[in-house]
Design a protein around this motif. Sequence first.
Motif, PDB file in Angstrom:
ATOM      1  N   ILE A 137      -5.778  -0.923 -16.778  1.00 55.08           N
ATOM      2  CA  ILE A 137      -4.344  -0.880 -16.496  1.00 55.08           C
ATOM      3  C   ILE A 137      -4.153  -0.367 -15.070  1.00 55.08           C
ATOM      4  O   ILE A 137      -4.582   0.736 -14.726  1.00 55.08           O
ATOM      5  CB  ILE A 137      -3.609   0.032 -17.501  1.00 55.08           C
ATOM      6  CG1 ILE A 137      -3.747  -0.535 -18.914  1.00 55.08           C
ATOM      7  CG2 ILE A 137      -2.132   0.170 -17.122  1.00 55.08           C
ATOM      8  CD1 ILE A 137      -3.188   0.371 -20.004  1.00 55.08           C
ATOM      9  N   LEU A 138      -3.500  -1.168 -14.247  1.00 58.23           N
ATOM     10  CA  LEU A 138      -3.306  -0.819 -12.846  1.00 58.23           C
ATOM     11  C   LEU A 138      -2.122   0.134 -12.718  1.00 58.23           C
ATOM     12  O   LEU A 138      -0.992  -0.221 -13.057  1.00 58.23           O
ATOM     13  CB  LEU A 138      -3.047  -2.087 -12.030  1.00 58.23           C
ATOM     14  CG  LEU A 138      -2.852  -1.916 -10.529  1.00 58.23           C
ATOM     15  CD1 LEU A 138      -4.111  -1.347  -9.882  1.00 58.23           C
ATOM     16  CD2 LEU A 138      -2.463  -3.248  -9.895  1.00 58.23           C
ATOM     17  N   TRP A 139      -2.381   1.361 -12.239  1.00 62.58           N
ATOM     18  CA  TRP A 139      -1.308   2.344 -12.069  1.00 62.58           C
ATOM     19  C   TRP A 139      -1.002   2.516 -10.587  1.00 62.58           C
ATOM     20  O   TRP A 139      -1.882   2.871  -9.794  1.00 62.58           O
ATOM     21  CB  TRP A 139      -1.698   3.700 -12.663  1.00 62.58           C
ATOM     22  CG  TRP A 139      -0.596   4.718 -12.514  1.00 62.58           C
ATOM     23  CD1 TRP A 139       0.628   4.688 -13.106  1.00 62.58           C
ATOM     24  CD2 TRP A 139      -0.619   5.912 -11.717  1.00 62.58           C
ATOM     25  NE1 TRP A 139       1.374   5.785 -12.726  1.00 62.58           N
ATOM     26  CE2 TRP A 139       0.629   6.545 -11.872  1.00 62.58           C
ATOM     27  CE3 TRP A 139      -1.585   6.505 -10.885  1.00 62.58           C
ATOM     28  CZ2 TRP A 139       0.943   7.750 -11.244  1.00 62.58           C
ATOM     29  CZ3 TRP A 139      -1.272   7.689 -10.246  1.00 62.58           C
ATOM     30  CH2 TRP A 139      -0.020   8.306 -10.435  1.00 62.58           C
TER      31      TRP A 139
ATOM     32  N   LEU B 253      -3.649  -0.537  -2.916  1.00 61.67           N
ATOM     33  CA  LEU B 253      -4.280  -1.240  -4.042  1.00 61.67           C
ATOM     34  C   LEU B 253      -5.514  -2.010  -3.595  1.00 61.67           C
ATOM     35  O   LEU B 253      -6.531  -2.049  -4.307  1.00 61.67           O
ATOM     36  CB  LEU B 253      -3.266  -2.183  -4.699  1.00 61.67           C
ATOM     37  CG  LEU B 253      -2.052  -1.523  -5.361  1.00 61.67           C
ATOM     38  CD1 LEU B 253      -1.110  -2.581  -5.914  1.00 61.67           C
ATOM     39  CD2 LEU B 253      -2.471  -0.558  -6.455  1.00 61.67           C
ATOM     40  N   ARG B 254      -5.435  -2.615  -2.432  1.00 59.24           N
ATOM     41  CA  ARG B 254      -6.599  -3.366  -1.932  1.00 59.24           C
ATOM     42  C   ARG B 254      -7.765  -2.430  -1.623  1.00 59.24           C
ATOM     43  O   ARG B 254      -8.926  -2.747  -1.914  1.00 59.24           O
ATOM     44  CB  ARG B 254      -6.203  -4.169  -0.692  1.00 59.24           C
ATOM     45  CG  ARG B 254      -5.274  -5.343  -1.003  1.00 59.24           C
ATOM     46  CD  ARG B 254      -5.104  -6.252   0.190  1.00 59.24           C
ATOM     47  NE  ARG B 254      -4.398  -5.607   1.296  1.00 59.24           N
ATOM     48  CZ  ARG B 254      -3.081  -5.571   1.421  1.00 59.24           C
ATOM     49  NH1 ARG B 254      -2.302  -6.158   0.510  1.00 59.24           N
ATOM     50  NH2 ARG B 254      -2.512  -4.977   2.466  1.00 59.24           N
ATOM     51  N   ALA B 255      -7.453  -1.268  -1.047  1.00 60.24           N
ATOM     52  CA  ALA B 255      -8.516  -0.301  -0.740  1.00 60.24           C
ATOM     53  C   ALA B 255      -9.170   0.212  -2.019  1.00 60.24           C
ATOM     54  O   ALA B 255     -10.396   0.374  -2.081  1.00 60.24           O
ATOM     55  CB  ALA B 255      -7.935   0.863   0.069  1.00 60.24           C
ATOM     56  N   ALA B 256      -8.356   0.461  -3.047  1.00 58.50           N
ATOM     57  CA  ALA B 256      -8.901   0.943  -4.321  1.00 58.50           C
ATOM     58  C   ALA B 256      -9.792  -0.109  -4.964  1.00 58.50           C
ATOM     59  O   ALA B 256     -10.867   0.203  -5.496  1.00 58.50           O
ATOM     60  CB  ALA B 256      -7.761   1.324  -5.262  1.00 58.50           C
ATOM     61  N   ALA B 257      -9.354  -1.372  -4.918  1.00 58.12           N
ATOM     62  CA  ALA B 257     -10.152  -2.448  -5.513  1.00 58.12           C
ATOM     63  C   ALA B 257     -11.473  -2.616  -4.772  1.00 58.12           C
ATOM     64  O   ALA B 257     -12.522  -2.849  -5.390  1.00 58.12           O
ATOM     65  CB  ALA B 257      -9.357  -3.748  -5.479  1.00 58.12           C
ATOM     66  N   LYS B 258     -11.436  -2.496  -3.452  1.00 56.27           N
ATOM     67  CA  LYS B 258     -12.657  -2.634  -2.654  1.00 56.27           C
ATOM     68  C   LYS B 258     -13.688  -1.576  -3.023  1.00 56.27           C
ATOM     69  O   LYS B 258     -14.891  -1.849  -3.121  1.00 56.27           O
ATOM     70  CB  LYS B 258     -12.305  -2.527  -1.176  1.00 56.27           C
ATOM     71  CG  LYS B 258     -13.502  -2.647  -0.250  1.00 56.27           C
ATOM     72  CD  LYS B 258     -13.079  -2.516   1.208  1.00 56.27           C
ATOM     73  CE  LYS B 258     -14.289  -2.569   2.135  1.00 56.27           C
ATOM     74  NZ  LYS B 258     -13.891  -2.409   3.567  1.00 56.27           N
ATOM     75  N   ASP B 259     -13.194  -0.339  -3.279  1.00 57.60           N
ATOM     76  CA  ASP B 259     -14.103   0.763  -3.609  1.00 57.60           C
ATOM     77  C   ASP B 259     -14.363   0.892  -5.106  1.00 57.60           C
ATOM     78  O   ASP B 259     -15.187   1.708  -5.530  1.00 57.60           O
ATOM     79  CB  ASP B 259     -13.529   2.081  -3.083  1.00 57.60           C
ATOM     80  CG  ASP B 259     -13.488   2.141  -1.561  1.00 57.60           C
ATOM     81  OD1 ASP B 259     -14.158   1.295  -0.929  1.00 57.60           O
ATOM     82  OD2 ASP B 259     -12.787   3.001  -1.005  1.00 57.60           O
ATOM     83  N   GLY B 260     -13.624   0.119  -5.916  1.00 58.78           N
ATOM     84  CA  GLY B 260     -13.805   0.173  -7.361  1.00 58.78           C
ATOM     85  C   GLY B 260     -13.352   1.483  -7.985  1.00 58.78           C
ATOM     86  O   GLY B 260     -13.944   1.947  -8.961  1.00 58.78           O
TER      87      GLY B 260
END
Length: 332
Positions: A267-269, A311-318
Motif C-alpha cells: 500500500i503506497l502511503w 515517490l520516485r526516489a522511494a521506489a528507486k531505493d525500494g
Amino acid sequence: MFPYERLSVRRGPESGLPIIVAIHSTARGPAIGGCRLASYPDWRDGLADALRLSAAMTDKCALAGLPHGGGKTVVVAPPDLSPAGRVAAMHDVGTTIDELGGAYATGPDVGTGPSDMLLIGERTDHVFCRPESAGGSGDSSPATAAGTVAALRALCEFRFGSPDLSRRSFAILGLGRVGAQIARLLPGSHLVVSDIDESKRSLIPGAEWTSPEKCLQADVDVLVPAALGGVLTPAAVPALRCTAVAGPANNQLDAPATAKLLHDRGILWAPDAVVSAGGIIHATAVELRHVPPAEALTLVEAIGDTLGALLRAAAKDGIPPAEVAHRTAANS
C-alpha cells in the motif's frame, strides 16, 4: 536530550485554561504551526499533542521548502467552552505568542478558524489566516484541499500511470472544511465518504455514505484521511483494501513503524507532511512573505511535483516514502 527549542506551558491569565506552545525548531527560520483548541482527558495529553505536532511541522516546512521551522499551540478546553471563554483563551494565546518575540507565529488548526486568529491578533502580530476583510488570507482550507488534490494527481500518475482522477475511486474519511472541499474537487470520481457527524451525509450528493470504520476499509483505489490523525495503526493496516493512502490529516500514522507495515502490504502511503502543506504554504506566502496570491497558488500546486519526486526516489531505493521524506527533511 530534549529535542525542542522552547516550550511554554501556562494557565491562561484571562481564561484559566492550559495554554501550550511548543517550538520544535527555528533552524530554517521562525517557527509556524496551527492553534488547536480541543478537549483532552488530561492537560498532559494536550502537551503530548503539541510536542508531536510541532515536530511534524518542522518536517512539513522543510519538505515544502519554507523558510520556517515547526511549532504548535494547543489550548486544552472543556467541551462546553462559552463564547466569552473562547475569546479569553484566544487572547491568552496571543499574549503567550507575543512574549516569544517573533520566534513563532500561529494560524488555524482543529477547533479554530480565521475569526479566532483575529482575536489572537488583538494581542500579537505573529498570526496568520485572519479574515480577508481584516487584511489576512482567510480560510486556509481551500489551499489545503487544492494541495491535496495536486498530491492525488501525482500519486495516481505514479501508481496507476495517469493523473486523471475521474478514472479512480476514493474513500474520504472526514467531511470537515478540507475533506468536503476535496470531495467537491473530484468530479466524476467514484466517492465513498464518511464523517462522525451524520448531519454531513448530504454534503456530497451522489457519493456513497458509510460509517467511519467501513470507510477506512473501503475497497477503493485511494483512501483519503481528512479528519484527526492516528487512524493508521498495526490493527488497522491488515484490514485496508485500498491501493494507496494520501490525505490532509496530520499524523496519520500512530507510530513511524506503521509506514513499513503499509509498505510491506504494497500500500503506497504519501507522507501527510507533504500532502497537507497547501494551507500553510499559501497563508505564510501571502501574509508573512507578501507573495501575490496567484503566485502563492502556484506554490501550492507544486506539492504534486514534490510528492512525485519523493515517490520516485522511494521506489528507486525500494524503501517506504516515509523514509525518504524523513531523510529529505533532516538534510534540508
